[in-house]
Design a protein around this motif. Sequence first.
Motif, mmCIF file in Angstrom:
data_model
loop_
_atom_site.group_PDB
_atom_site.id
_atom_site.type_symbol
_atom_site.label_atom_id
_atom_site.label_comp_id
_atom_site.label_asym_id
_atom_site.label_seq_id
_atom_site.Cartn_x
_atom_site.Cartn_y
_atom_site.Cartn_z
ATOM 1 N N UNK A 1 0.830 -1.213 0.000
ATOM 2 C CA UNK A 1 0.000 0.000 0.000
ATOM 3 C C UNK A 1 0.860 1.256 0.000
ATOM 4 N N UNK A 2 1.974 1.228 0.719
ATOM 5 C CA UNK A 2 2.870 2.390 0.738
ATOM 6 C C UNK A 2 3.580 2.573 -0.593
ATOM 7 N N UNK A 3 3.892 1.457 -1.263
ATOM 8 C CA UNK A 3 4.631 1.532 -2.520
ATOM 9 C C UNK A 3 3.738 1.895 -3.705
ATOM 10 N N UNK A 4 2.498 1.446 -3.661
ATOM 11 C CA UNK A 4 1.576 1.672 -4.773
ATOM 12 C C UNK A 4 0.531 2.678 -4.307
ATOM 13 N N UNK A 5 0.500 3.816 -4.933
ATOM 14 C CA UNK A 5 -0.391 4.890 -4.516
ATOM 15 C C UNK A 5 -1.773 4.691 -5.134
ATOM 16 N N UNK A 6 -2.626 3.951 -4.415
ATOM 17 C CA UNK A 6 -3.994 3.708 -4.867
ATOM 18 C C UNK A 6 -4.959 4.139 -3.769
ATOM 19 N N UNK A 7 -6.212 4.333 -4.154
ATOM 20 C CA UNK A 7 -7.228 4.693 -3.166
ATOM 21 C C UNK A 7 -7.413 3.571 -2.153
ATOM 22 N N UNK A 8 -7.438 2.324 -2.636
ATOM 23 C CA UNK A 8 -7.565 1.154 -1.784
ATOM 24 C C UNK A 8 -6.382 0.232 -2.016
ATOM 25 N N UNK A 9 -5.815 -0.281 -0.943
ATOM 26 C CA UNK A 9 -4.739 -1.262 -1.072
ATOM 27 C C UNK A 9 -5.375 -2.586 -1.492
ATOM 28 N N UNK A 10 -4.868 -3.212 -2.543
ATOM 29 C CA UNK A 10 -5.482 -4.463 -2.993
ATOM 30 C C UNK A 10 -5.241 -5.603 -2.001
ATOM 31 N N UNK A 11 -6.235 -6.463 -1.884
ATOM 32 C CA UNK A 11 -6.071 -7.691 -1.113
ATOM 33 C C UNK A 11 -5.216 -8.625 -1.961
#
Length: 132
Positions: A91-101
Amino acid sequence: MPRQKASSAKPPSQRQLRVGELIRHKLAELLSRGDIHDDVIAAHVVTVPEVRLSPDLKLATAYVVTLGGTDTEAVIEALNRNKRFIRGEVAQAVNLKFAPDIRFRRDETFEEASRIDALLASAKVRQDIEKE
């Protein structure tokens, strides 16, 4: 004129591919640096050849393989035990609205390629090729 059925399996979008590669790189970095503190994972060399994402980018399937193909199931169980930590790092590395499961699956493409090579090298196939 009747409509033609569209195939149900659409190819992944550019965004799915890009985010999948970012997740794959982050997972590979976590595994190579030893950031995931688990004895099972530390005892194996783990490779992540591919990460596929759902169209809404909320579910990532990471395909993993161990060097030599041994104890892959044990490594997948260890990765699942550490899923919460891994998801936080991704989640920290990929800037998305929701961290993928993240789901971990065994990568069987190498085994499938070996099976196809063996079929192509079989006597029956060689016989057909030699006729032409």
